[in-house]
Design a protein around this motif. Structure first.
Motif, short mmCIF file in Angstrom:
data_model
loop_
_atom_site.label_atom_id
_atom_site.label_comp_id
_atom_site.label_asym_id
_atom_site.label_seq_id
_atom_site.Cartn_x
_atom_site.Cartn_y
_atom_site.Cartn_z
N ASP A 236 -10.44 7.74 6.76
CA ASP A 236 -11.03 6.53 6.19
C ASP A 236 -10.34 6.25 4.86
O ASP A 236 -10.48 7.00 3.90
CB ASP A 236 -12.53 6.73 5.98
CG ASP A 236 -13.23 5.42 5.61
OD1 ASP A 236 -12.57 4.55 5.01
OD2 ASP A 236 -14.43 5.28 5.89
N ASP A 237 -9.60 5.15 4.82
CA ASP A 237 -8.82 4.82 3.63
C ASP A 237 -9.71 4.65 2.40
O ASP A 237 -9.30 4.94 1.27
CB ASP A 237 -8.01 3.55 3.87
CG ASP A 237 -7.04 3.25 2.75
OD1 ASP A 237 -6.23 4.14 2.41
OD2 ASP A 237 -7.10 2.16 2.18
N ARG A 238 -10.91 4.16 2.60
CA ARG A 238 -11.84 3.98 1.48
C ARG A 238 -12.16 5.29 0.79
O ARG A 238 -12.39 5.34 -0.41
CB ARG A 238 -13.13 3.30 1.95
CG ARG A 238 -12.94 1.88 2.47
CD ARG A 238 -14.20 1.39 3.15
NE ARG A 238 -14.55 2.25 4.30
CZ ARG A 238 -15.66 2.07 5.01
NH1 ARG A 238 -16.51 1.10 4.71
NH2 ARG A 238 -15.91 2.87 6.03
N PHE A 239 -12.18 6.36 1.57
CA PHE A 239 -12.44 7.70 1.02
C PHE A 239 -11.17 8.30 0.44
O PHE A 239 -11.14 8.76 -0.71
CB PHE A 239 -13.01 8.61 2.10
CG PHE A 239 -13.06 10.06 1.73
CD1 PHE A 239 -14.00 10.55 0.84
CD2 PHE A 239 -12.11 10.94 2.26
CE1 PHE A 239 -14.02 11.90 0.49
CE2 PHE A 239 -12.13 12.29 1.91
CZ PHE A 239 -13.08 12.76 1.02
N LYS B 212 -8.32 7.06 -0.61
CA LYS B 212 -7.63 6.44 -1.75
C LYS B 212 -8.26 6.82 -3.09
O LYS B 212 -7.68 6.56 -4.15
CB LYS B 212 -7.60 4.92 -1.60
CG LYS B 212 -8.94 4.23 -1.71
CD LYS B 212 -8.76 2.74 -1.48
CE LYS B 212 -10.11 2.00 -1.59
NZ LYS B 212 -9.94 0.56 -1.29
N GLN B 213 -9.42 7.49 -3.05
CA GLN B 213 -10.04 7.95 -4.31
C GLN B 213 -9.24 9.09 -4.94
O GLN B 213 -9.42 9.40 -6.11
CB GLN B 213 -11.46 8.43 -4.03
CG GLN B 213 -12.39 7.36 -3.51
CD GLN B 213 -13.76 7.92 -3.19
OE1 GLN B 213 -14.44 8.49 -4.05
NE2 GLN B 213 -14.18 7.77 -1.94
N LYS C 62 0.85 -1.19 0.00
CA LYS C 62 0.00 0.00 0.00
C LYS C 62 0.89 1.24 0.00
O LYS C 62 1.64 1.47 0.92
CB LYS C 62 -0.92 0.00 1.23
CG LYS C 62 -2.00 -1.06 1.17
CD LYS C 62 -2.98 -0.89 2.33
CE LYS C 62 -4.11 -1.91 2.23
NZ LYS C 62 -5.08 -1.74 3.35
#
Length: 339
Positions: free
Chosen positions: A332-335, A337-338, A103
């Motif tokens: 929040d990595d999900r947010f 990484k966009q 990552k």
């Protein structure tokens, strides 16, 4: 001496054969061949051997050492192979499984927005200047034409350490410091974190970031301010972007204005993004108040200037179409990484 060497050799070979692991084998090596080992003790006793017998005894010692070392090396190889075999049994790798991906981190949306702003203004000849987040009340308020008990302070109710020291509410304090120590011409932007006792919601936070700009020189006027910010808006949001100024009041500028940009999603026609208005409020600006120039030691009869301030998070929210400021701080990595 011969019998002693023979006994040492037999003892060593027996222990080596019985050693079950590498640690045990190392202990045997130290016991027999080490500095204080049994074979070394024999060599120390050579001084007591008759001169004519020393070559013969010396050869016997060397033969004994070689026999022990050869046996020890063979056993070491055997034990290492055994360890490797056990490791291969216990550490089976399934080459058909997907590989673990590394990552790699990347820049935060705030950082991306800040770098874009800095690129635009340094391209216009502005210098990036930073200042302290823990600031004197004087630089945060008084030097900006906001004296004690001024009602404008109510809008920036903030965090005081004591009566004279405060967590800065705006990066305009950097402008006051620069004007106090630098003679015009001045062209700077001052990015940084600021603090206000705002309730947390989709568009507010008690800690956020500002980028403020200042230009002071001879014969600067409101048209220079408008032209600078028009170029800034076009660089940031696209060549078709239009700007609109609305009268406003800031204690440290006169005249003052709020600046809107035409919605870059609908081109000013009205959409959900601009709440049907066709315009989006983006920053506050104005001509530097003569009192601010005087307090900083600059002659307002000789020099004029303009200033502007924009919320960095607001730029990030608009540019990347984020609808909740809190997302920028939740890690929040999900947010993230966009971007």
């Amino acid at each position: 001496m011969k019998e002693k060497l023979q006994a040492i050799q037999e003892e060593a070979l027996k222990k080596i054969s019985e050693s079950g692991d590498l640690d045990k084998l190392y202990e045997i090596k130290v016991d027999i061949l080490g500095k204080k080992g049994k074979l070394t003790e024999v060599l120390k006793g050579m001084k007591d051997v008759a001169p004519e017998e020393r070559p013969k005894i010396g050869q016997m010692v060397n033969d004994t050492r070689k026999e022990i070392e050869d046996k020890m090396e063979k056993m070491k190889t055997k034990l290492q192979d055994k360890v490797l075999e056990e490791k291969m049994k216990n550490e089976v790798i399934d080459v058909t499984l997907p590989a673990n991906k590394n990552k790699i981190g990347h820049k935060h949306p705030n950082t991306l927005a800040l770098e874009e702003l800095e690129r635009i203004f340094t391209g216009m000849g502005y210098e990036v200047v930073e200042g302290p987040e823990i600031e004197f009340d004087y630089y945060n308020f008084e030097a900006l034409n906001i004296p004690e008990n001024h009602p404008a302070k109510d809008e920036q109710d903030t965090f005081y350490i004591d009566r004279n020291i405060v967590l800065r509410t705006q990066t305009s304090s950097v402008q006051a410091r620069v004007m106090e120590n630098t003679q015009p011409p001045i062209r700077i932007i001052s990015p940084g974190r600021v603090f206000r006792s705002d309730a947390v919601d989709a568009t507010h936070s008690p800690s956020f970031h500002q980028v403020e700009g200042l230009a002071i020189d001879k014969d600067i006027n409101f048209a220079d301010l408008k032209g600078t910010l028009a170029d800034f808006a076009k660089e940031l949001f696209g060549e078709d972007t239009q700007i609109k100024f609305r009268p406003h009041h800031f204690p440290f500028t006169e005249p003052s204005a709020e600046m809107d940009v035409s919605c870059f999603k609908c081109g000013g026609k009205g959409c959900r993004f601009c709440k049907g208005e066709g315009w989006i409020e983006i920053l506050g600006c104005g001509m530097v108040h003569p009192n601010v120039l005087k307090m900083s030691g600059i002659d307002p009869e000789k020099y004029q200037g303009f200033a502007f301030g924009v919320g960095l998070e607001r730029i990030a929210l608009l540019k990347y179409e984020i609808d909740d400021m809190r997302l920028l701080y939740e890690n929040d990595d999900r947010f993230l990484k966009q971007f």
